[in-house]
Scaffold this motif. Structure first.
Motif, PDB file in Angstrom:
ATOM      1  N   PHE A   1     -14.445 -38.117 -29.491  1.00 26.97           N
ATOM      2  CA  PHE A   1     -15.219 -37.112 -29.801  1.00 26.97           C
ATOM      3  C   PHE A   1     -14.572 -35.780 -29.824  1.00 26.97           C
ATOM      4  O   PHE A   1     -14.992 -34.791 -30.321  1.00 26.97           O
ATOM      5  N   GLY A   2     -13.255 -35.903 -29.421  1.00 28.11           N
ATOM      6  CA  GLY A   2     -12.471 -34.503 -29.340  1.00 28.11           C
ATOM      7  C   GLY A   2     -13.354 -33.412 -28.312  1.00 28.11           C
ATOM      8  O   GLY A   2     -13.263 -32.230 -28.733  1.00 28.11           O
ATOM      9  N   VAL A   3     -13.931 -33.963 -27.296  1.00 27.69           N
ATOM     10  CA  VAL A   3     -14.606 -33.004 -26.244  1.00 27.69           C
ATOM     11  C   VAL A   3     -13.660 -33.002 -25.054  1.00 27.69           C
ATOM     12  O   VAL A   3     -12.979 -34.039 -24.823  1.00 27.69           O
ATOM     13  N   HIS A   4     -14.223 -32.240 -24.024  1.00 32.31           N
ATOM     14  CA  HIS A   4     -13.683 -32.438 -22.795  1.00 32.31           C
ATOM     15  C   HIS A   4     -14.018 -33.403 -21.715  1.00 32.31           C
ATOM     16  O   HIS A   4     -13.180 -34.242 -21.346  1.00 32.31           O
ATOM     17  N   THR A   5     -15.604 -33.640 -21.810  1.00 39.01           N
ATOM     18  CA  THR A   5     -15.936 -34.982 -21.056  1.00 39.01           C
ATOM     19  C   THR A   5     -17.043 -35.626 -21.752  1.00 39.01           C
ATOM     20  O   THR A   5     -17.948 -34.628 -22.659  1.00 39.01           O
ATOM     21  N   VAL A   6     -17.191 -36.847 -21.814  1.00 38.86           N
ATOM     22  CA  VAL A   6     -18.509 -37.605 -22.235  1.00 38.86           C
ATOM     23  C   VAL A   6     -18.954 -38.384 -20.996  1.00 38.86           C
ATOM     24  O   VAL A   6     -18.132 -39.167 -20.350  1.00 38.86           O
ATOM     25  N   ALA A   7     -20.203 -38.233 -20.556  1.00 41.64           N
ATOM     26  CA  ALA A   7     -20.494 -39.213 -19.531  1.00 41.64           C
ATOM     27  C   ALA A   7     -21.900 -39.556 -19.834  1.00 41.64           C
ATOM     28  O   ALA A   7     -22.607 -38.949 -20.739  1.00 41.64           O
ATOM     29  N   ILE A   8     -22.388 -40.666 -19.383  1.00 49.03           N
ATOM     30  CA  ILE A   8     -23.487 -41.712 -19.656  1.00 49.03           C
ATOM     31  C   ILE A   8     -24.347 -41.386 -18.157  1.00 49.03           C
ATOM     32  O   ILE A   8     -23.729 -41.895 -17.210  1.00 49.03           O
ATOM     33  N   LYS A   9     -25.503 -40.980 -18.591  1.00 49.86           N
ATOM     34  CA  LYS A   9     -26.377 -40.970 -17.393  1.00 49.86           C
ATOM     35  C   LYS A   9     -27.342 -42.109 -17.475  1.00 49.86           C
ATOM     36  O   LYS A   9     -28.082 -42.431 -18.406  1.00 49.86           O
ATOM     37  N   ASN A  10     -27.286 -43.160 -16.752  1.00 51.10           N
ATOM     38  CA  ASN A  10     -27.591 -44.450 -17.220  1.00 51.10           C
ATOM     39  C   ASN A  10     -29.110 -44.658 -16.371  1.00 51.10           C
ATOM     40  O   ASN A  10     -29.289 -45.435 -15.485  1.00 51.10           O
ATOM     41  N   GLU A  11     -30.051 -44.340 -17.205  1.00 46.75           N
ATOM     42  CA  GLU A  11     -31.612 -44.436 -16.595  1.00 46.75           C
ATOM     43  C   GLU A  11     -31.869 -46.169 -16.799  1.00 46.75           C
ATOM     44  O   GLU A  11     -33.040 -46.397 -16.174  1.00 46.75           O
ATOM     45  N   GLY A  12     -31.073 -46.997 -17.497  1.00 44.11           N
ATOM     46  CA  GLY A  12     -31.390 -48.180 -17.383  1.00 44.11           C
ATOM     47  C   GLY A  12     -31.250 -48.944 -16.021  1.00 44.11           C
ATOM     48  O   GLY A  12     -31.655 -49.989 -15.551  1.00 44.11           O
ATOM     49  N   GLN A  13     -30.765 -48.122 -15.015  1.00 43.84           N
ATOM     50  CA  GLN A  13     -30.668 -48.729 -13.619  1.00 43.84           C
ATOM     51  C   GLN A  13     -31.988 -48.194 -12.748  1.00 43.84           C
ATOM     52  O   GLN A  13     -31.593 -48.510 -11.543  1.00 43.84           O
ATOM     53  N   ASN A  14     -32.816 -47.867 -13.358  1.00 47.01           N
ATOM     54  CA  ASN A  14     -34.129 -47.360 -12.653  1.00 47.01           C
ATOM     55  C   ASN A  14     -34.765 -48.724 -12.492  1.00 47.01           C
ATOM     56  O   ASN A  14     -34.441 -49.871 -13.229  1.00 47.01           O
ATOM     57  N   PRO A  15     -35.899 -48.800 -11.262  1.00 49.63           N
ATOM     58  CA  PRO A  15     -36.190 -50.268 -11.041  1.00 49.63           C
ATOM     59  C   PRO A  15     -36.656 -51.137 -12.133  1.00 49.63           C
ATOM     60  O   PRO A  15     -36.740 -52.225 -12.371  1.00 49.63           O
ATOM     61  N   ILE A  16     -37.558 -50.765 -13.225  1.00 46.38           N
ATOM     62  CA  ILE A  16     -38.052 -51.509 -14.207  1.00 46.38           C
ATOM     63  C   ILE A  16     -37.126 -51.347 -15.389  1.00 46.38           C
ATOM     64  O   ILE A  16     -37.576 -51.655 -16.643  1.00 46.38           O
ATOM     65  N   GLY A  17     -36.112 -50.506 -15.462  1.00 45.96           N
ATOM     66  CA  GLY A  17     -35.314 -50.548 -16.362  1.00 45.96           C
ATOM     67  C   GLY A  17     -35.229 -49.132 -17.436  1.00 45.96           C
ATOM     68  O   GLY A  17     -34.426 -49.436 -18.369  1.00 45.96           O
ATOM     69  N   SER A  18     -35.997 -48.350 -17.092  1.00 47.58           N
ATOM     70  CA  SER A  18     -36.068 -47.172 -17.978  1.00 47.58           C
ATOM     71  C   SER A  18     -36.285 -45.932 -17.282  1.00 47.58           C
ATOM     72  O   SER A  18     -36.704 -45.803 -15.973  1.00 47.58           O
ATOM     73  N   HIS A  19     -36.230 -44.714 -17.991  1.00 50.00           N
ATOM     74  CA  HIS A  19     -36.218 -43.423 -17.462  1.00 50.00           C
ATOM     75  C   HIS A  19     -37.843 -43.554 -17.016  1.00 50.00           C
ATOM     76  O   HIS A  19     -38.307 -42.398 -16.495  1.00 50.00           O
ATOM     77  N   LYS A  20     -38.849 -44.130 -17.661  1.00 47.87           N
ATOM     78  CA  LYS A  20     -40.156 -44.230 -17.615  1.00 47.87           C
ATOM     79  C   LYS A  20     -40.407 -44.290 -16.005  1.00 47.87           C
ATOM     80  O   LYS A  20     -41.670 -43.839 -15.591  1.00 47.87           O
ATOM     81  N   ASP A  21     -39.607 -44.753 -15.349  1.00 46.68           N
ATOM     82  CA  ASP A  21     -39.622 -45.061 -13.764  1.00 46.68           C
ATOM     83  C   ASP A  21     -39.889 -43.624 -13.094  1.00 46.68           C
ATOM     84  O   ASP A  21     -40.151 -43.436 -11.765  1.00 46.68           O
ATOM     85  N   ARG A  22     -39.423 -42.526 -13.764  1.00 45.76           N
ATOM     86  CA  ARG A  22     -39.528 -41.444 -13.165  1.00 45.76           C
ATOM     87  C   ARG A  22     -40.912 -40.700 -13.556  1.00 45.76           C
ATOM     88  O   ARG A  22     -41.261 -39.851 -12.706  1.00 45.76           O
ATOM     89  N   MET A  23     -41.428 -40.827 -14.562  1.00 47.87           N
ATOM     90  CA  MET A  23     -42.773 -40.329 -14.943  1.00 47.87           C
ATOM     91  C   MET A  23     -43.933 -40.978 -14.357  1.00 47.87           C
ATOM     92  O   MET A  23     -44.769 -40.320 -13.580  1.00 47.87           O
ATOM     93  N   SER A  24     -43.932 -42.534 -13.896  1.00 45.47           N
ATOM     94  CA  SER A  24     -45.068 -43.405 -13.677  1.00 45.47           C
ATOM     95  C   SER A  24     -45.540 -42.903 -12.260  1.00 45.47           C
ATOM     96  O   SER A  24     -46.649 -42.879 -11.741  1.00 45.47           O
ATOM     97  N   PRO A  25     -44.637 -42.887 -11.026  1.00 46.92           N
ATOM     98  CA  PRO A  25     -45.028 -42.446  -9.810  1.00 46.92           C
ATOM     99  C   PRO A  25     -45.832 -41.146  -9.739  1.00 46.92           C
ATOM    100  O   PRO A  25     -46.704 -40.972  -9.024  1.00 46.92           O
ATOM    101  N   LEU A  26     -45.370 -40.114 -10.429  1.00 43.59           N
ATOM    102  CA  LEU A  26     -46.005 -39.002 -10.151  1.00 43.59           C
ATOM    103  C   LEU A  26     -47.400 -38.839 -11.009  1.00 43.59           C
ATOM    104  O   LEU A  26     -48.224 -38.155 -10.612  1.00 43.59           O
ATOM    105  N   ALA A  27     -47.435 -39.358 -12.128  1.00 43.84           N
ATOM    106  CA  ALA A  27     -48.773 -39.703 -12.938  1.00 43.84           C
ATOM    107  C   ALA A  27     -49.675 -40.517 -11.928  1.00 43.84           C
ATOM    108  O   ALA A  27     -50.959 -40.141 -11.782  1.00 43.84           O
ATOM    109  N   VAL A  28     -49.118 -41.707 -11.370  1.00 47.86           N
ATOM    110  CA  VAL A  28     -50.338 -42.397 -10.438  1.00 47.86           C
ATOM    111  C   VAL A  28     -50.677 -41.564  -9.334  1.00 47.86           C
ATOM    112  O   VAL A  28     -51.633 -41.503  -8.852  1.00 47.86           O
ATOM    113  N   ALA A  29     -49.346 -40.763  -8.731  1.00 45.45           N
ATOM    114  CA  ALA A  29     -49.935 -39.645  -7.662  1.00 45.45           C
ATOM    115  C   ALA A  29     -51.110 -38.835  -8.078  1.00 45.45           C
ATOM    116  O   ALA A  29     -52.053 -38.671  -7.162  1.00 45.45           O
TER     117      ALA A  29
END
Ligand SMILES: [Zn+2]
Length: 413
Positions: free
Chosen positions: A111-139
């Motif tokens: 892509f002709g840029v300095h860096t490309v990094a992947i933030k892999n939210e699939g490694q959350n316990p249920i497999g997606s970024h939604k695992d960051r929303m659920s605990p605080l919504a339930v709280a």
């Protein structure tokens, strides 16, 4: 509408999550009306009532007493590291957060840029970024005295909420379309949640009925013109920005590409970076780019009313599908000097393959991030010194293989 105490169960004070003392209310993203934490309207799922009254459905965000200097507790793990900057100091947890940020040099060269990094939210316990929303919504649900939570979901949000409700020992109902992937359906029902399958157009009216008549605590949007999900839950997405800043070491991001539907994660990431700027940790918010399955936010940024219904063609990106946009997305993109790029099903298929060839098997909607980067390149919007982060929202293992395109556009939740 009935969101008062008659619909809630009694929860002992000591069983409630510990609220952050700096949290003092919620504020409207548009008119800046402030709502007290005990105002029953903030749990109604309808956003700012003052704006809604004049025809503008708009979300709220958590408001803290003093400027939110970042105060990370490095002795803790996962999202608890950042609890001093979240609405609750404790919340039901199954090990969410601390997902890897992986640099992929091959993509940077391509892509002709300095860096490309992947933030892999699939490694959350249920497999997606939604695992960051659920605990605080339930709280928040527990804190406000609710013992039953509900969401409308195409899969990820439902599976995640079911797991966190199970962890907290409360009831959960997920409303999904009949063609939900069998693996998502299994994750929801095995966790003990009730799964109600209804056609796309009927999902939000059913959720609204259950929220208003039976006292369920709404975690996701159900308003016809969406405002976004529960504002306490959205705060969880700030931790993606915090982690990126910790993990990026020397190369702070200049461009962050986020697969986007209603913009919960986009807005949460934006707020995380804003707090980092206010704390002096970085000098400016990186340019946030929404990758979407058709022109919605792209049109909003060039003057279309965010309340419009946008014709989005049938596509294979289930988790970000739909024809509507939100005010919170507009706010995040404008506030970061960002952009929106529309990607096609074929773009997503090609990007999913490239990511897999680099070791990342992601859901089709997640591949939209790389497809979006391709759009930026073709439009000449990337610079040689850019440090790009792609948010890979979810792993691909639970998605039904996309052999053919769906016959009609569906809303993502
Ligand atoms: Zn308002």
């Amino acid at each position: 509408m009935n969101v008062g105490s008659t619909t809630k169960d009694h929860i002992k004070e000591e069983a409630k999550p510990l609220q952050n003392k700096k949290l003092c209310g919620l504020i409207c993203l548009r008119c800046e009306q402030i709502y007290e934490l005990d105002d029953p309207h903030i749990d109604s799922g309808l956003g700012c009532k003052k704006c809604l009254k004049v025809g503008f459905p708009v979300g709220l965000r958590c408001l803290y007493q003093e400027s939110m200097t970042l105060d990370f507790d490095l002795r803790k793990s996962g999202m608890f590291r950042f609890a001093n900057n979240l609405p609750f100091l404790n919340f039901p947890s199954i090990g969410e957060g601390n997902t890897p940020l992986v640099q992929v040099d091959k993509l940077a060269t391509e892509f002709g840029v300095h860096t490309v990094a992947i933030k892999n939210e699939g490694q959350n316990p249920i497999g997606s970024h939604k695992d960051r929303m659920s605990p605080l919504a339930v709280a928040r649900a527990l804190s406000a005295g609710y013992r039953k939570v509900i969401a409308s979901s195409s899969g990820n949000a439902g599976a995640s909420l079911a797991a966190y409700a199970a962890r907290a020992g409360i009831q959960c109902c997920i409303i999904a379309a009949p063609d939900i992937s069998p693996k998502w359906a299994e994750a929801i029902t095995l966790a003990g949640a009730e799964l109600r399958l209804v056609e796309g157009k009927e999902r939000w009216p059913l959720m609204e009925k259950l929220v208003q008549n039976e006292g369920w605590f709404p975690v996701t949007n159900f308003h016809a013109q969406p405002v976004g999900s529960n504002p306490f839950g959205i705060e969880g997405y700030k931790t993606i920005a915090f982690e990126i800043l910790e993990q990026a070491e020397t190369a702070q991001p200049t461009v962050v590409v986020v697969p986007t539907c209603r913009g919960d994660m986009l807005f949460g990431i934006f707020r995380g970076f804003v707090e980092a700027v206010e704390s002096g940790l970085i000098s400016r918010v990186p340019c946030l780019v929404a990758a979407e399955p058709g022109k919605r936010l792209e049109l909003v940024l060039t003057g279309s009313d965010y309340r419009s219904v946008f014709p989005v063609a049938a596509n294979n990106m289930t988790s970000i599908d739909g024809g509507t946009a939100t005010y919170q997305s507009k706010k995040a993109l404008e506030g970061s000097g960002g952009a929106a790029v529309a990607v096609t099903s074929n773009d997503a298929i090609a990007a999913q393959k490239v990511l897999a060839e680099n070791g990342f098997y992601v859901e089709m909607s997640s591949a939209a991030a790389l497809a979006g980067l391709q759009q930026l390149k073709e439009q000449g919007r990337l610079k040689a010194d850019d440090n790009v982060v792609l948010i890979a929202t979810s792993h691909g293992f639970k998605e039904t293989p996309q052999a053919s395109l769906p016959t009609g556009t569906r809303d993502c939740n």
